[in-house]
Design an enzyme around this catalytic site. Structure first.
Site, PDB file in Angstrom:
ATOM      1  N   GLU A 169      46.010  32.120  91.898  1.00  0.00           N
ATOM      2  CA  GLU A 169      44.614  31.388  92.606  1.00  0.00           C
ATOM      3  C   GLU A 169      43.960  32.246  93.109  1.00  0.00           C
ATOM      4  OE1 GLU A 169      46.185  27.849  95.188  1.00  0.00           O
ATOM      5  OE2 GLU A 169      47.219  29.303  95.545  1.00  0.00           O
ATOM      6  N   HIS A 221      51.466  28.473  97.552  1.00  0.00           N
ATOM      7  CA  HIS A 221      50.494  28.381  97.063  1.00  0.00           C
ATOM      8  C   HIS A 221      49.270  29.371  98.480  1.00  0.00           C
ATOM      9  CE1 HIS A 221      46.626  25.032  97.343  1.00  0.00           C
ATOM     10  NE2 HIS A 221      47.177  25.561  96.028  1.00  0.00           N
TER      11      HIS A 221
END
Length: 278
Positions: free
Chosen positions: A194, A115
């Protein structure tokens, strides 16, 4: 197969301490989320869509114990350490770290790796040590992926480019994929994209054409691995993301961005309804 992931970050922190938790006392927070969502998710075909909720470690046992029989909710950890315990090897000298063996033993099905917040943390530590090797983070994440899949965990592997990296997005994302997925069992992995450059207040969200371009690139580079949108599946972009054939799901975090911002179970279920169209 569609994949709907929920990353609860540190949404357990109460509002009087600067957090966004208005749901429940911290000792009951995970139970509250699982209990208020699992029944609403039963109407979806488990062979067509999976739901994984990633909790901070302190809440994993409560989340697992809150699941009812045949619950559609899978529980995930927000990371694993790059080394693991082993019979005849390291027995657990990993103070402050989270080996994949205990994550699996706690009842988790999946783990979130790479992430953007984890990448930033690793970059910051390396920078303090004077390390400027951009590939170092990808190599560390690759070790985490190997530990996770070796322990029988499914992996959501996140990739993404910053604003500074955007002009060279193909090179940046290509290296994140090539190095991060080197010598791993890809059958257990889903890629989450992302667009770091577009995430946050005042930034322009990535549009359909850009997301489609990236998803196609990832599928071409990986031989067709599933790709979900990790920039935030929300009520206002659910229909758009659902219309992209190359996108196989999304990552939800906050459900409310104005007023009493935070995560709310009923709004989470509404986002899923809007995305799946049921």
């Amino acid at each position: 197969m569609k994949h709907i992931y929920l990353n609860l970050k540190r949404f357990d922190v109460p509002t009087d301490l600067g957090g966004v938790n208005r749901l429940a006392d911290v000792t009951k927070w995970a139970d509250c989320i699982v209990s208020q969502t699992q029944e609403g998710l039963r109407k979806y075909d488990a062979s067509q869509v999976e739901f994984v909720q990633f909790f901070p470690e302190a809440h994993l046992l409560n989340a697992v114990s809150a699941r009812t029989e045949n619950s559609p909710v899978q529980i995930g950890s927000q990371g694993v350490y790059r080394e693991n315990t082993a019979v005849g090897g390291n027995f657990g000298a990993f103070t402050t770290n989270r080996p994949a063996s205990i994550v699996k033993t706690l009842g988790c099905d999946a783990v979130l790796i790479g992430h953007c917040e984890e990448r930033n943390d690793k970059k910051g530590i390396l920078a303090e040590a004077g390390v400027a090797d951009a590939e170092a983070v990808n190599r560390l994440l690759n070790k985490e992926v190997k530990c996770a899949t070796g322990a029988g965990l499914k992996v959501v592997y996140c990739i993404g480019e910053t604003q500074e990296e955007q002009p060279e997005w193909e090179t940046v994302l290509g290296k994140q994929l090539e190095t991060g997925l080197s010598d791993v069992d890809r059958d257990k992995i889903v890629i989450a994209y992302e667009p770091v450059w577009s995430i946050g207040p005042g930034k322009t969200p990535a549009d359909k054409d850009y997301i489609t371009k990236i998803a196609r690139f990832v599928k071409e580079k990986t031989g067709g691995m599933d790709v979900v949108y990790g920039g935030g599946l929300k009520a206002d972009n659910a229909a758009m993301l659902a219309s992209i054939e190359e996108i196989d799901g999304g990552l939800i975090a906050l459900t409310r961005f104005q007023g009493e911002i935070g995560f709310y179970p009923e709004e989470y279920l509404e986002i899923i309804r809007l995305y799946l169209g049921e």
